[in-house]
Design a protein around this motif. Sequence first.
Motif, PDB file in Angstrom:
ATOM      1  N   LEU A  95     -27.114  33.641 -18.817  1.00 27.33           N
ATOM      2  CA  LEU A  95     -28.358  33.610 -18.048  1.00 27.33           C
ATOM      3  C   LEU A  95     -28.407  34.740 -17.031  1.00 27.33           C
ATOM      4  N   GLY A  96     -27.268  35.036 -16.407  1.00 23.47           N
ATOM      5  CA  GLY A  96     -27.232  36.108 -15.418  1.00 23.47           C
ATOM      6  C   GLY A  96     -27.605  37.450 -16.015  1.00 23.47           C
ATOM      7  N   GLN A  97     -27.109  37.723 -17.214  1.00 23.87           N
ATOM      8  CA  GLN A  97     -27.416  38.994 -17.866  1.00 23.87           C
ATOM      9  C   GLN A  97     -28.863  39.041 -18.331  1.00 23.87           C
ATOM     10  N   LEU A  98     -29.364  37.900 -18.782  1.00 24.30           N
ATOM     11  CA  LEU A  98     -30.733  37.848 -19.281  1.00 24.30           C
ATOM     12  C   LEU A  98     -31.745  38.053 -18.152  1.00 24.30           C
ATOM     13  N   VAL A  99     -31.418  37.521 -16.969  1.00 23.11           N
ATOM     14  CA  VAL A  99     -32.348  37.558 -15.839  1.00 23.11           C
ATOM     15  C   VAL A  99     -32.131  38.773 -14.933  1.00 23.11           C
ATOM     16  N   GLY A 100     -30.873  39.184 -14.758  1.00 25.97           N
ATOM     17  CA  GLY A 100     -30.547  40.213 -13.775  1.00 25.97           C
ATOM     18  C   GLY A 100     -31.235  41.540 -14.007  1.00 25.97           C
ATOM     19  N   GLY A 101     -31.287  41.989 -15.254  1.00 22.24           N
ATOM     20  CA  GLY A 101     -31.910  43.280 -15.549  1.00 22.24           C
ATOM     21  C   GLY A 101     -33.382  43.335 -15.187  1.00 22.24           C
ATOM     22  N   PRO A 102     -34.203  42.399 -15.700  1.00 17.75           N
ATOM     23  CA  PRO A 102     -35.630  42.434 -15.349  1.00 17.75           C
ATOM     24  C   PRO A 102     -35.899  42.309 -13.850  1.00 17.75           C
ATOM     25  N   VAL A 103     -35.120  41.458 -13.158  1.00 17.21           N
ATOM     26  CA  VAL A 103     -35.328  41.311 -11.718  1.00 17.21           C
ATOM     27  C   VAL A 103     -35.004  42.609 -10.994  1.00 17.21           C
ATOM     28  N   SER A 104     -33.937  43.289 -11.424  1.00 16.61           N
ATOM     29  CA  SER A 104     -33.583  44.558 -10.776  1.00 16.61           C
ATOM     30  C   SER A 104     -34.595  45.642 -11.101  1.00 16.61           C
ATOM     31  N   ASP A 105     -35.321  45.518 -12.231  1.00 20.50           N
ATOM     32  CA  ASP A 105     -36.409  46.453 -12.513  1.00 20.50           C
ATOM     33  C   ASP A 105     -37.499  46.352 -11.447  1.00 20.50           C
ATOM     34  N   GLN A 106     -37.668  45.169 -10.877  1.00 20.32           N
ATOM     35  CA  GLN A 106     -38.681  44.950  -9.845  1.00 20.32           C
ATOM     36  C   GLN A 106     -38.174  45.292  -8.450  1.00 20.32           C
ATOM     37  N   ARG A 107     -36.919  44.907  -8.167  1.00 20.45           N
ATOM     38  CA  ARG A 107     -36.413  44.953  -6.800  1.00 20.45           C
ATOM     39  C   ARG A 107     -35.480  46.124  -6.509  1.00 20.45           C
ATOM     40  N   GLY A 108     -35.141  46.899  -7.516  1.00 17.74           N
ATOM     41  CA  GLY A 108     -34.143  47.939  -7.323  1.00 17.74           C
ATOM     42  C   GLY A 108     -32.760  47.421  -7.692  1.00 17.74           C
ATOM     43  N   ARG A 109     -31.775  48.318  -7.671  1.00  3.46           N
ATOM     44  CA  ARG A 109     -30.442  47.958  -8.156  1.00  3.46           C
ATOM     45  C   ARG A 109     -29.478  47.523  -7.054  1.00  3.46           C
ATOM     46  N   ARG A 110     -29.450  48.235  -5.971  1.00  2.00           N
ATOM     47  CA  ARG A 110     -28.333  48.111  -5.030  1.00  2.00           C
ATOM     48  C   ARG A 110     -28.294  46.747  -4.333  1.00  2.00           C
ATOM     49  N   VAL A 111     -29.409  46.304  -3.771  1.00  2.00           N
ATOM     50  CA  VAL A 111     -29.410  45.035  -3.031  1.00  2.00           C
ATOM     51  C   VAL A 111     -29.138  43.847  -3.956  1.00  2.00           C
ATOM     52  N   PRO A 112     -29.805  43.736  -5.124  1.00  2.00           N
ATOM     53  CA  PRO A 112     -29.466  42.628  -6.017  1.00  2.00           C
ATOM     54  C   PRO A 112     -28.007  42.672  -6.494  1.00  2.00           C
ATOM     55  N   LEU A 113     -27.464  43.880  -6.671  1.00  2.00           N
ATOM     56  CA  LEU A 113     -26.074  43.996  -7.098  1.00  2.00           C
ATOM     57  C   LEU A 113     -25.130  43.470  -6.023  1.00  2.00           C
ATOM     58  N   LEU A 114     -25.357  43.863  -4.795  1.00  4.46           N
ATOM     59  CA  LEU A 114     -24.515  43.387  -3.693  1.00  4.46           C
ATOM     60  C   LEU A 114     -24.624  41.873  -3.532  1.00  4.46           C
ATOM     61  N   ALA A 115     -25.843  41.337  -3.662  1.00  2.40           N
ATOM     62  CA  ALA A 115     -26.036  39.890  -3.539  1.00  2.40           C
ATOM     63  C   ALA A 115     -25.269  39.147  -4.632  1.00  2.40           C
ATOM     64  N   ALA A 116     -25.300  39.691  -5.853  1.00  5.89           N
ATOM     65  CA  ALA A 116     -24.601  39.054  -6.966  1.00  5.89           C
ATOM     66  C   ALA A 116     -23.093  39.030  -6.743  1.00  5.89           C
ATOM     67  N   ILE A 117     -22.538  40.129  -6.273  1.00  8.06           N
ATOM     68  CA  ILE A 117     -21.093  40.194  -6.048  1.00  8.06           C
ATOM     69  C   ILE A 117     -20.673  39.221  -4.946  1.00  8.06           C
ATOM     70  N   LEU A 118     -21.463  39.132  -3.883  1.00  8.86           N
ATOM     71  CA  LEU A 118     -21.144  38.204  -2.801  1.00  8.86           C
ATOM     72  C   LEU A 118     -21.216  36.758  -3.280  1.00  8.86           C
ATOM     73  N   ALA A 119     -22.214  36.443  -4.129  1.00 15.69           N
ATOM     74  CA  ALA A 119     -22.309  35.087  -4.678  1.00 15.69           C
ATOM     75  C   ALA A 119     -21.120  34.774  -5.574  1.00 15.69           C
ATOM     76  N   MET A 120     -20.713  35.738  -6.391  1.00 22.99           N
ATOM     77  CA  MET A 120     -19.543  35.552  -7.246  1.00 22.99           C
ATOM     78  C   MET A 120     -18.277  35.320  -6.422  1.00 22.99           C
ATOM     79  N   THR A 121     -18.142  36.057  -5.323  1.00 22.50           N
ATOM     80  CA  THR A 121     -16.980  35.908  -4.449  1.00 22.50           C
ATOM     81  C   THR A 121     -16.953  34.522  -3.817  1.00 22.50           C
ATOM     82  N   ALA A 122     -18.107  34.068  -3.322  1.00 21.59           N
ATOM     83  CA  ALA A 122     -18.188  32.740  -2.708  1.00 21.59           C
ATOM     84  C   ALA A 122     -17.854  31.640  -3.723  1.00 21.59           C
ATOM     85  N   ALA A 123     -18.350  31.781  -4.953  1.00 22.98           N
ATOM     86  CA  ALA A 123     -18.058  30.785  -5.983  1.00 22.98           C
ATOM     87  C   ALA A 123     -16.573  30.764  -6.326  1.00 22.98           C
ATOM     88  N   SER A 124     -15.934  31.924  -6.299  1.00 26.96           N
ATOM     89  CA  SER A 124     -14.496  31.990  -6.580  1.00 26.96           C
ATOM     90  C   SER A 124     -13.706  31.252  -5.503  1.00 26.96           C
TER      91      SER A 124
END
Length: 411
Positions: A75-104
């Motif tokens: 789901l992350g791969q299916l959704v992440g690309g289109p959302v980053s097309d709208q919002r840009g790459r850097r901020v969504p990328l940083l948010a994703a990494i921080l969420a992954m870290t918190a889940a770990s």
Amino acid sequence: MTNLATQVDVPPATRSRRQARLTAGLVATVIFLTAIAPLATDMYVPAFPRVAADLTTTATQVQLTLTTFFVGMALGQLVGGPVSDQRGRRVPLLAAILAMTAASIVCALTPTIGVMTAARFVQGFAGGWAMVIGRAVIVDLARGSQLVRVLNVIAAVGGIAPIVGPLLGAAILQLSHWRVSFWAVAALGVAMTLAVLIAVPESLPPERRHGGGLRNFVTAGRVVLGNREYVGYVVVAGAAMGALFAYVATSAFVLQSMNGLSPVAYSIDFAANAAGMTVAALLAARLAGRVSTRKLILLGQLAALASGVAMLVGAVWFDTPLILAMACFFVLMTAQGLMIPNGGALASAAVPDHPGTGSAVQGFVQWVAAGTIAPIAGLGGEHTAIPMATLMITGAAISLAGLLVVAKTGS
């Protein structure tokens, strides 16, 4: 390797002049990002028996944590690309990494298998989101032969992670507790955040963003799913992925619980099998243009089918002897190096007008297959390999049908 973001569907002519540059540090960071899934999974797999014991749960419930992770990845791969097309790459990328870290961190502190299962879903979703955006950055900044070359470097170097992951996980088990593996993934998440802050610029300026997002993705998805050849090759790779993760989810129980291998010995065997898969993929790349890609896929499918049949015979009549299990696992994993990358390549070639959408759908199908198969493989518990062997055979057979029945054309 098959999960490029959807924005590659945008024709090169519509791309504005790039301000950001493709640097060695950026490429290294994207390689780091693509290692999320194998590291978060393979470091953890050797600990399955201990996790089941410590959390007072069953093998199937432990394997369900793989399912939720893989579904999240899809789901992350299916959704992440289109959302980053709208919002840009850097901020969504940083948010994703921080969420992954918190889940770990939640996984490392988990009191129950239920909490871990939910945290693994978030970890997978955020990790898949980060992976697809990382590749999108490369697509933003490279074109033509440079794009192909960089993506090949990322795939080749990224293939080291499945080899290092289980060895690192086994070392952690020898020296400490299985929870430390999740603390290690969290630490890697912090390192990834710093790497992105330092090396990854915003590669999609506002004038190149679009508001279509998921709606445009769905429209393009209907086009690629209407292509029979594409669907056939997606079946080839997706079914092969299912067979592979029947092995990933159950091999620790087969080799450790049933045959007495230590976590270190198991991890060495796991790494050797991953190396076999990597070598087969590299060999297939060298043979490209000289040997029919469909023939290479067929060879892999027949080898995988044979390994599944041998595994089933051993499980039913001979109590799954160690040598037979190790041999079947090696053949199965090596065969994947011929099936999954080549199936994905031919699928992409079948939809040249929508390469990004085709890649995203491929990634979704493959990770859903992985997540679906993982718990089914453990239905028999810790002391039988019959479900796993059956799934190995089923995956190889469905992959074969995808090649010979659905994708009848192609080269």
